[in-house]
Design a protein around this motif. Structure first.
Motif, PDB file in Angstrom:
ATOM      1  N   ALA A  84       0.828  -1.207   0.000  1.00 42.24           N
ATOM      2  CA  ALA A  84       0.000   0.000   0.000  1.00 42.24           C
ATOM      3  C   ALA A  84       0.865   1.261   0.000  1.00 42.24           C
ATOM      4  N   VAL A  85       1.931   1.258   0.784  1.00 42.44           N
ATOM      5  CA  VAL A  85       2.847   2.406   0.804  1.00 42.44           C
ATOM      6  C   VAL A  85       3.521   2.556  -0.560  1.00 42.44           C
ATOM      7  N   CYS A  86       3.880   1.435  -1.183  1.00 36.53           N
ATOM      8  CA  CYS A  86       4.474   1.474  -2.525  1.00 36.53           C
ATOM      9  C   CYS A  86       3.535   2.159  -3.511  1.00 36.53           C
ATOM     10  N   LEU A  87       2.290   1.790  -3.462  1.00 35.36           N
ATOM     11  CA  LEU A  87       1.317   2.361  -4.391  1.00 35.36           C
ATOM     12  C   LEU A  87       1.168   3.866  -4.174  1.00 35.36           C
ATOM     13  N   ALA A  88       1.064   4.279  -2.931  1.00 28.92           N
ATOM     14  CA  ALA A  88       0.957   5.718  -2.630  1.00 28.92           C
ATOM     15  C   ALA A  88       2.219   6.453  -3.071  1.00 28.92           C
ATOM     16  N   SER A  98       5.865  14.919 -13.032  1.00 30.45           N
ATOM     17  CA  SER A  98       5.045  15.408 -14.149  1.00 30.45           C
ATOM     18  C   SER A  98       5.496  16.776 -14.663  1.00 30.45           C
ATOM     19  N   THR A  99       6.289  17.504 -13.883  1.00 24.87           N
ATOM     20  CA  THR A  99       6.729  18.836 -14.320  1.00 24.87           C
ATOM     21  C   THR A  99       7.772  18.776 -15.422  1.00 24.87           C
ATOM     22  N   ASP A 100       8.570  17.693 -15.465  1.00 25.88           N
ATOM     23  CA  ASP A 100       9.626  17.620 -16.477  1.00 25.88           C
ATOM     24  C   ASP A 100       9.754  16.246 -17.132  1.00 25.88           C
ATOM     25  N   HIS A 101       8.775  15.343 -16.885  1.00 27.19           N
ATOM     26  CA  HIS A 101       8.774  14.021 -17.509  1.00 27.19           C
ATOM     27  C   HIS A 101       7.444  13.802 -18.240  1.00 27.19           C
ATOM     28  N   THR A 102       7.457  12.896 -19.201  1.00 25.89           N
ATOM     29  CA  THR A 102       6.223  12.478 -19.866  1.00 25.89           C
ATOM     30  C   THR A 102       5.508  11.445 -19.006  1.00 25.89           C
ATOM     31  N   ILE A 103       4.215  11.654 -18.762  1.00 26.09           N
ATOM     32  CA  ILE A 103       3.418  10.743 -17.942  1.00 26.09           C
ATOM     33  C   ILE A 103       2.399  10.037 -18.833  1.00 26.09           C
ATOM     34  N   THR A 104       2.326   8.712 -18.710  1.00 29.60           N
ATOM     35  CA  THR A 104       1.342   7.927 -19.443  1.00 29.60           C
ATOM     36  C   THR A 104       0.276   7.459 -18.459  1.00 29.60           C
ATOM     37  N   ASP A 105      -0.911   8.019 -18.580  1.00 29.67           N
ATOM     38  CA  ASP A 105      -1.963   7.760 -17.586  1.00 29.67           C
ATOM     39  C   ASP A 105      -2.352   6.287 -17.510  1.00 29.67           C
ATOM     40  N   ARG A 106      -2.358   5.608 -18.649  1.00 30.62           N
ATOM     41  CA  ARG A 106      -2.810   4.218 -18.614  1.00 30.62           C
ATOM     42  C   ARG A 106      -1.857   3.328 -17.806  1.00 30.62           C
ATOM     43  N   TYR A 107      -0.575   3.729 -17.730  1.00 29.79           N
ATOM     44  CA  TYR A 107       0.354   2.948 -16.918  1.00 29.79           C
ATOM     45  C   TYR A 107       0.153   3.215 -15.434  1.00 29.79           C
ATOM     46  N   VAL A 108      -0.345   4.376 -15.086  1.00 32.72           N
ATOM     47  CA  VAL A 108      -0.701   4.631 -13.689  1.00 32.72           C
ATOM     48  C   VAL A 108      -1.804   3.666 -13.264  1.00 32.72           C
ATOM     49  N   GLY A 298       8.306   6.760 -10.645  1.00 39.06           N
ATOM     50  CA  GLY A 298       6.845   6.761 -10.533  1.00 39.06           C
ATOM     51  C   GLY A 298       6.216   5.718 -11.430  1.00 39.06           C
ATOM     52  N   VAL A 299       4.936   5.450 -11.200  1.00 41.75           N
ATOM     53  CA  VAL A 299       4.270   4.337 -11.871  1.00 41.75           C
ATOM     54  C   VAL A 299       3.883   4.626 -13.320  1.00 41.75           C
ATOM     55  N   GLY A 300       3.892   5.860 -13.744  1.00 43.04           N
ATOM     56  CA  GLY A 300       3.540   6.150 -15.132  1.00 43.04           C
ATOM     57  C   GLY A 300       4.527   7.067 -15.814  1.00 43.04           C
ATOM     58  N   THR A 301       5.768   7.089 -15.306  1.00 34.99           N
ATOM     59  CA  THR A 301       6.743   8.079 -15.738  1.00 34.99           C
ATOM     60  C   THR A 301       7.717   7.510 -16.762  1.00 34.99           C
TER      61      THR A 301
END
Length: 444
Positions: A84-88, A98-108, A298-301
């Motif tokens: 649970a801590v990992c997920l948070a 997200s300020t300087d990387h591309t984020i893919t929402d589906r991977y989140v 991060g999980v979608g980075t």
């Protein structure tokens, strides 16, 4: 009725011995069938939506039933809490990047679902262990793994290596564990090792060989079951592992496992000094990225160009040429894939991800140590220990999730007593003659 002698201090009666299995009269055939079916379903990993498998969806529906069983095993609640801590942490790191990387929402969504699915699978396995012997749990899980073999894997150039080896290993060695025939497990492990050797599955061949060696060692040396010898057994495991690695490397380099395998192994040794680093240059990228960005991604980075160059520099130090398309397309495509559980959990979840990897290593090595010390480590459990220790260093997290769930679920130690009437884990004595459920059975 016992009467204390005059002047004698009353003494508490000794605790009752823990039985190998106490059938639960409240669990009928219907419930057992549901648990067995859920085990198979969880192992099949039939994806229905962006990382959500059918087993996860059905398992979550039974969460009110299996969640209390996390308390029945030492480390069960801690595993769920770390996940649970990992997920948070992963979601927070994604927002931070997200300020300087591309984020893919589906991977989140994808990795959120997979993390929840991992905890669900472990919870289902722990629930099943309160009803079935561990060997039966393993065999049922193996049935699900075999049923879930994908046509894509069968259609690849080496279907044994890509799709068949591990599911069949879990199924067959789980069956031998269930019927409590160690000699049968040794025979099956040697046959599976032979298939792996002739099908260019070098790592699986070595793992089965090591597991067989451990089984034979336990059969020959049945004495010296001294208290506190668990970590000495881990040292023995490490020694046997090094011996098998040295033997396997010698067989590869001498051409006993095929000319093509020999040529590739020689090239890896020449590039990095040994087969491990030569065959897994992703280690260089992992160390370089951890040094460059220690808090994770991060999980979608997706990685930046700078991070890609840092990773390539780390791989170059191992004698590997990273400018071949593999690094850009596979390792740093839409998401970061570092080809190890340690590397992937760190990239996805940061420092808590390293805690998750540490927990997996602790659970597996402790299980190996106590099993070897008691001479009751099954061949399948030995394979799972070796495989997950290997995957922690050299195996992608995504493809290892099923075995992580099975390994952790079977490795966690049942607590001494479970009071069903009081629904807590208060240790019971002879003065509290209530029924108990133990998760032993068959020698773990």
């Amino acid at each position: 009725m016992l009467v204390e002698p005059t002047g004698a201090a009353p003494t508490a009666p000794p605790p009752l011995p823990l039985p190998a299995r106490v059938p639960d009269p409240m669990v009928g055939p219907g419930t057992r069938a549901v648990i067995a079916g859920l085990l198979v379903l969880v192992a099949m990993r039939i994806e229905v939506f962006s990382g959500v498998s059918l087993g996860t969806a059905v398992g979550l529906a039974f969460a009110p039933v299996w969640l209390p069983h996390l308390r029945a095993f030492a480390g069960g609640r801690q595993f769920a809490a770390i996940a649970a801590v990992c997920l948070a942490s992963g979601i927070w790191l994604t927002a931070l990047a997200s300020t300087d990387h591309t984020i893919t929402d589906r991977y989140v969504v994808f990795w959120t679902a997979l993390t929840v699915g991992l905890v669900t699978a472990v919870g289902v396995i722990l629930w099943a262990r309160t009803v079935f012997a561990d060997g039966t749990v393993a065999m049922l899980f193996g049935i699900g793994m075999v049923a879930g073999i994908s046509q894509t894997g069968l259609g690849m150039a080496n279907p044994w290596k890509s799709a068949l080896a591990m599911p069949l290993t879990v199924l067959l060695l789980g069956f031998a564990w269930m019927v409590r025939r160690r000699w049968l497990a040794v025979v099956l492990a040697l046959l599976l090792a032979g298939f792996s050797a002739v099908n260019d599955s070098r790592s699986h061949f070595a793992m089965l060989l090591l597991a067989t060696a451990l089984a034979v060692w336990q059969m020959w040396f049945t004495g010296s079951r001294r208290k506190g010898s668990a970590w000495r057994a881990v040292v023995i495991l490490a020694g046997l592992g090094w011996a098998v690695y040295s033997l396997g490397q010698a067989l590869l380099l001498e051409g006993y496992l095929g000319e093509e395998t020999q040529i590739r192994s020689e090239a890896q040794v020449e590039a990095a000094g040994n087969i491990l680093l030569g065959g897994r240059p992703e280690i260089g990228a992992t160390v370089a990225l951890m040094t460059h960005r220690p808090w994770g991604l991060g999980v979608g980075t997706s990685a930046t160009t700078e991070e890609l160059l840092v990773a390539k520099a780390g791989m170059t130090q191992l004698g590997y040429d990273p400018n071949n398309g593999y690094v850009e397309r596979y390792m740093f495509g839409e998401l970061v894939e570092l080809h190890s559980i340690i590397g992937d959990t760190w990239a996805l979840f940061g420092i808590p991800g390293l805690a998750l990897s540490t927990f997996i290593a602790w659970a597996m090595l402790r299980r190996a140590g106590t099993g070897l010390a008691a001479r009751n480590l099954s061949v399948l459990m030995a394979v799972l220990v070796v495989r997950l220790v290997w995957d922690l260093l050299f195996g992608p997290l995504y493809s290892s999730l099923t075995l992580v769930a099975l390994g952790v679920g079977l490795a966690l130690r049942p607590r001494p007593w479970i009071s069903r009437e009081r629904r807590d884990l208060t240790p019971l004595t002879a003065r509290e003659p209530v029924r108990s459920v133990a998760a032993g059975g068959g020698g773990h």
